[in-house]
Design a protein around this motif. Structure first.
Motif, short mmCIF file in Angstrom:
data_model
loop_
_atom_site.label_atom_id
_atom_site.label_comp_id
_atom_site.label_asym_id
_atom_site.label_seq_id
_atom_site.Cartn_x
_atom_site.Cartn_y
_atom_site.Cartn_z
N ARG A 35 63.61 33.56 34.26
CA ARG A 35 63.49 35.02 34.10
C ARG A 35 64.67 35.77 34.71
N ASN A 88 52.92 23.95 37.87
CA ASN A 88 53.10 24.19 39.30
C ASN A 88 52.19 23.35 40.20
N TRP A 95 54.92 30.06 47.15
CA TRP A 95 55.99 30.14 46.13
C TRP A 95 57.25 30.64 46.82
N TYR A 118 49.20 38.03 36.47
CA TYR A 118 48.69 37.28 37.63
C TYR A 118 47.42 36.50 37.32
N GLY A 119 47.12 35.55 38.24
CA GLY A 119 45.79 34.97 38.28
C GLY A 119 44.88 35.99 38.94
N GLU A 122 43.55 33.19 34.66
CA GLU A 122 44.99 33.36 34.59
C GLU A 122 45.37 34.44 33.59
N LYS A 123 46.07 35.45 34.08
CA LYS A 123 46.71 36.47 33.25
C LYS A 123 45.80 37.05 32.17
N ALA A 173 46.18 37.10 42.54
CA ALA A 173 46.56 35.94 43.36
C ALA A 173 48.07 36.01 43.49
N ILE A 174 48.54 36.04 44.73
CA ILE A 174 49.98 36.06 44.93
C ILE A 174 50.37 34.65 45.35
N GLY A 175 51.64 34.42 45.56
CA GLY A 175 52.05 33.01 45.74
C GLY A 175 51.75 32.42 47.09
N TYR A 214 48.69 29.82 49.17
CA TYR A 214 47.42 29.08 49.09
C TYR A 214 47.27 28.18 50.32
N THR A 243 45.95 26.43 39.40
CA THR A 243 44.77 27.23 39.06
C THR A 243 43.67 26.37 38.44
C1 G1P Z 1 51.48 31.78 39.31
C2 G1P Z 1 49.96 31.59 39.38
C3 G1P Z 1 49.24 32.93 39.29
C4 G1P Z 1 49.76 33.88 40.37
C5 G1P Z 1 51.30 33.99 40.28
C6 G1P Z 1 51.80 34.79 41.48
O1 G1P Z 1 51.82 32.25 38.03
O2 G1P Z 1 49.53 30.72 38.34
O3 G1P Z 1 47.85 32.75 39.47
O4 G1P Z 1 49.18 35.15 40.20
O5 G1P Z 1 51.91 32.69 40.31
O6 G1P Z 1 53.18 34.91 41.49
P1 G1P Z 1 53.34 32.30 37.47
O7 G1P Z 1 53.91 33.59 37.89
O8 G1P Z 1 54.05 31.13 38.06
O9 G1P Z 1 53.19 32.17 35.98
#
Ligand code: G1P
Length: 303
Positions: free
Chosen positions: A18, A114, A133, A173-174, A194-195, A207-209, A211, A239
């Motif tokens: 991205r 992931n 993340w 986001y999730g 998810e999304k 859900a942010i990165g 866990y 997820t």
């Molecule tokens: C991932 C997770 C998602 C989360 C997001 C946060 O998605 O699957 O649940 O909300 O990170 O950054 P991605 O952004 O990698 O598609």
């Protein structure tokens, strides 16, 4: 600081698509936010939260990450010889940080998704781990990682970092399904969608990165990977493993106190950079002046 969680994983094998072409040669984890690469913010957060065993899962082309955290005695000696003590100290401090976090690197291998880096890092590990993340930066009084650890110490169950979101952002986001709202931002959740489309979002949390992953979640990742090897379909996602686990056992979300900057896409990355520079004691005033000047009608002179 002694905590029940010692280990953390930072998945850093992604392509950073991205942010292309910026990330063609520079790993996205090495892009600056303020005066440090983004992954250093994450490592600082972990070390400040008592983590002493950090695994960074990498892929080819990520050598700059290792170079950044590795001691560089030649450079330090040169800087000291030139009387540039502050720079020498700054270079040494980064290596010291890596030493305190006991950073090790692992090459990612396995199916796309992931969940794979988490599974790679969990090999031979039978204890809870943090997963962060590498493209989030938090500014918080209590580091996000520490907030997650506290939630784990209360629940002894997997915990997801959550932040309130606008429903219109749900496609990014999730989104957790909340079962019960407990004290201090702790939520019992039954899974994640998810999304979803805004009208289908089960809550207004993202859900942010971040866990806390327990061995039970790792077992689910292993099960997914076994099925992937058998059927060669699908991808390995955290997820999916969390949802499979949550169908049988308790999972929690912790609403994180603090400011969150995502750096994984150009607009948010610019916001993160700008916000950090504004908060910097030296650069903040310069930027404020610039913004003020840009907002003024042109007079024909520049100073
Ligand atoms: C991932 C997770 C998602 C989360 C997001 C946060 O998605 O699957 O649940 O909300 O990170 O950054 P991605 O952004 O990698 O598609």
């Amino acid at each position: 600081m002694a905590t029940t969680i010692r280990r953390a994983v930072i998945p850093a094998a992604g392509l950073g698509s991205r942010l292309l072409p910026l990330t063609k040669a520079i790993p996205k984890e090495m892009l600056p936010v303020g005066d440090r690469p983004v992954i250093e913010h994450t490592v600082r957060e972990l070390v400040a939260s008592g983590i002493t065993d950090i695994t960074i899962v990498v892929s080819g082309g990520k050598n700059l990450i290792q170079d950044h955290f590795r001691p560089n005695p030649g450079l330090v000696a040169q800087l000291r010889a030139d009387g540039k003590t502050d720079y020498a100290d700054a270079v040494e401090e980064v290596a010291e940080l890596a030493h305190r976090g006991h950073i090790t690197y692992l090459d990612q291998h396995g199916p796309y998704g992931n969940g794979t880096p988490v599974l790679n890092a969990a090999r031979g590990v039978d204890e809870p781990m943090l997963v962060l993340w590498p493209d989030d930066v938090f500014v918080a009084e209590v580091p996000r990682a520490q907030q997650l650890i506290r939630a784990y110490e209360t629940t002894h169950c997997p915990v997801l970092a959550l932040m309130p979101m606008d429903r219109s952002d749900s496609r990014r986001y999730g989104v957790p399904v909340v079962k019960e709202d407990l004290d201090d931002g702790l939520l019992r959740i039954t899974g994640l969608i998810e999304k979803p489309e805004p009208e289908a979002a089960p809550s207004t949390y993202a859900a942010i990165g971040g866990y806390v992953i327990t061995p039970g979640i790792v077992d689910e990742l292993r099960e997914q990977t076994r099925r992937w090897h058998e059927h060669r379909t699908g991808e390995i996602y955290l997820t999916d493993a969390i949802n499979a686990f949550a169908s049988r056992r308790a999972v929690y979300g912790q609403v994180i106190q603090g400011r969150w900057y995502d750096t994984g896409n150009p607009a948010d990355y610019l916001v993160a950079q700008f916000a950090h520079a504004l908060a910097h004691p030296d650069y903040g005033p310069v930027l404020r002046r610039l913004v003020h000047d840009i907002d003024q009608p042109t007079t024909g002179t520049t100073t």
